[in-house]
Design an enzyme around this catalytic site. Sequence first.
Site, PDB file in Angstrom:
ATOM      1  N   LYS A 133       6.932   0.292  -2.472  1.00  0.00           N
ATOM      2  CA  LYS A 133       7.649  -0.860  -1.931  1.00  0.00           C
ATOM      3  C   LYS A 133       6.743  -1.789  -1.116  1.00  0.00           C
ATOM      4  CE  LYS A 133      12.349   1.001  -1.955  1.00  0.00           C
ATOM      5  NZ  LYS A 133      12.722   0.544  -3.286  1.00  0.00           N
ATOM      6  N   THR A 134       5.431  -1.532  -1.131  1.00  0.00           N
ATOM      7  CA  THR A 134       4.510  -2.365  -0.351  1.00  0.00           C
ATOM      8  C   THR A 134       3.791  -3.356  -1.256  1.00  0.00           C
ATOM      9  OG1 THR A 134       4.090  -0.320   0.835  1.00  0.00           O
ATOM     10  CG2 THR A 134       2.758  -2.206   1.445  1.00  0.00           C
TER      11      THR A 134
END
Lengths: 516, 328
Positions: B103-104
């Site tokens: 999710k980065t």
Amino acid sequence: MVDLYSPTPTDGYGTPTSALQTATENLIASHILPAGTGLQPELQKRFHFEFLLRNLRQGFPERYVSQDASQPWLIYWTLHGFSIFGAGLDDLTKKRSIETLLALQHPEGGFSGGPGQAAHLLPTYAAVCAFAVVGRPGEGGGWESINRKKLYEFFMSLKQPDGSFLVSHHGEVDVRGVYCLLAVATLLNILTPELLSGVPGFLASCQTYEGGFGNASFPGWAFETGPSNTYDPSAPRPPLGEAHGGYTFCATASWVILRSFIDLYHAPASPPTSISLPPAPRINTGALLRWCAQMQGLPIELGGFKGRTNKLVDGCYSWWVGGCFVLVEALLGVGAHHESPIEETAGEEAGHKAWDDVDDSLFNRKALQEYILLPGQHPAGGLRDKPPKGADAYHTLYCAAGLSAAQHRVVPSEPRKNAIISAWDAEQARAKDDTGLRTTSDAERAQLDALRRETFAHALSWTEEEGTALYVGGAGNRVNATHPLFNLTVTHTELMMAYFYGQTLPPRAAPPHAKK
Amino acid sequence: MSDLLADDSEWADVVPIRQYENVNPVAPIFYTEEYKDATDYFRAVVKSGETSPRVLKLTEKIIRMNPAHYTAWQHRYKTLVALKSDLEEELRLMDDLAKQFMKTYQVWHHRRLLLTAINSVDAAVLELEFLRDVLDVDTKNYHTWSYRQWILAHFNNETRLWARERAYLEDLLEADVRNNSAWHHRFFVVYASGIRLGDEDREQVRRRELSFAKEKIALAPNNPSAWNYLRGVLEFTKTPFVELASFVEPYTAVQPPSASEEVVDLDNPLPTESAQLPCVAALEFMADAYEKQGGDATAKAVEIWKSLANERDVMRKKYWEYRIRDAL
């Protein structure tokens, strides 16, 4: 007759999406207040103050190491959170905040996520906004220490041929970066046509078939870079990433900020000019409005907002999508400042009815407030995505800002804009120019002056519409209004911009009809 | 055994730089000793501009503790280039990290920089395979999908890259017809990024895509993804909405047709028995079709919008009322 609180229909065809949606609805629906009890949702301001205060005074717990490259954000979320909740800050906090923020200014321009980190557009926005909350002109106020010349050079160093900007050197292209840059350039008076050139075209290319905006677009076919930079307007520039609440807010706010630039530097120009101008790029505002409206959840989800089609509601979209509506309305030319009086009535029922008749909002303000107040508040303080999640600084701010956007209608005011233009001091504005930009003709100079004047006047024309405030649960739940373009209070926005544009703002006119 | 660089003789020649000097920062973060130590040394390395193998170790250490540390990623990339490291090996090393921190932004941007530098379709093929594994875990990961679209566009290889996308998407929509990321990707592949090899007959493509959307709507009509796709295709191909009226109308009825009632029309699949009707998206569609026709049809649009505002989709009452005002 349709049951108001029906779950999302699954058509007897369950998939992982619908299973997750149903489970979430069950969690959220448990927060619906039972009817007929007279119970009203209550904003636990004291708990939220304490949550913010703890972060400010004691600092952030270890898990916030994930935000180590977003320190200005932590500061902005906390300080502006205080502004929305109506708390003032003591002088020592302001002083320490200013010192901390200055330590984040990069020697080569812009602000970084932490001392010794690379400059980056997102922390730059957060830092400048935090400065708007705690800073001031004069010694020790921080504003005079913002190096605007280097900041402008930093911005220009990130500019791409397709009109987009990298978020940092060797970083990604992202619509959030464009918004952050435009907001800062507007607040600090460093807008120029060379900075803005191509930006509208880039933004327009990020709109998807759903009507919202994705995070970027693919430039490679339309913009061949190499020995001769060529542009092929017929080549596809597909959006990358589906329509998403965060990017949609950024693109829409950017588009509103760019309106003056689009009008002045694109055909058809007004006033007409003999200079050959590129055609004005366009976005599909009808599709944008539809997408935003589709993002509001059902009554069973208490009317919170989602960030994407078929995903879950999340408190932060209260701002990213909920806060987008007045911007879209401004683009559509609807819901402009009313001059007629609006009655206040005593009883809740009657009050809502009367208010309903004059409320021009295109989303369900009451429901959004209920989402934020009921499942959105964490019982121990702070606001959140959704239960059973914990509160965090980011969600606390964006739920509060969303609550503000649902309570207050802040819209552009033509009379206010005209008053600002009438009072415009071109010489003072020019004296505050720090971009080092040279104009080669009087016509160019006039155009640049007009760009700054129009952008300034538009930005500061956003005003709360008399008599249109709505407080679910009563006026005790009131939070302060926030500027739809910048997410700062109107006061903070005015103070900062007046300073950096060298202007004295005309006093605001008294409302044309007194409230009864 | 200390994990700190301060106790590591390999780093004895470097003077670490504290984050804040002479500033009592507001809202500080409570770092672990290890993180503080690593980033103190990193600040020194950034200042000196060092790009050595030990910097690779240090940046990896930092990004494992904080994958959002964009400066560490940037400096790592700079170091890899300076050391002329094997970038494909770097990709493999980063696979675990990408799965762990999917999710980065930064994990994906790093891969993009690597892929750009490697500049081979072979690497792109492998990357698309890797992304399938990631999407298996999180079918709607925003960065992954956006990155996938970039790979396809950037390398732009019909037979080795574009060719298998539609089949992949059909599998995904088979597994979850409500996966909006997959629908968006389909639009990207078929329409937004130009004409695919084999799709030169645009009328055939239009019919195929409309047929696909209708089939999926029939499966589960209350699915905004499918309707948005349908509408997107109509707008893109400039097909009048009214052309689909006979398909859409059964979805505006208060109940699905009983099994015996209708003759099977493959072009206009009917709602199943378990469809929950009337479908709001179908009502909206008909209203839009009427509005576009104009004249007498506008009144029919207004009637539908009124029923949506007051009964069928009350959350969006303000929006439907705006549509009425706007049409009149």
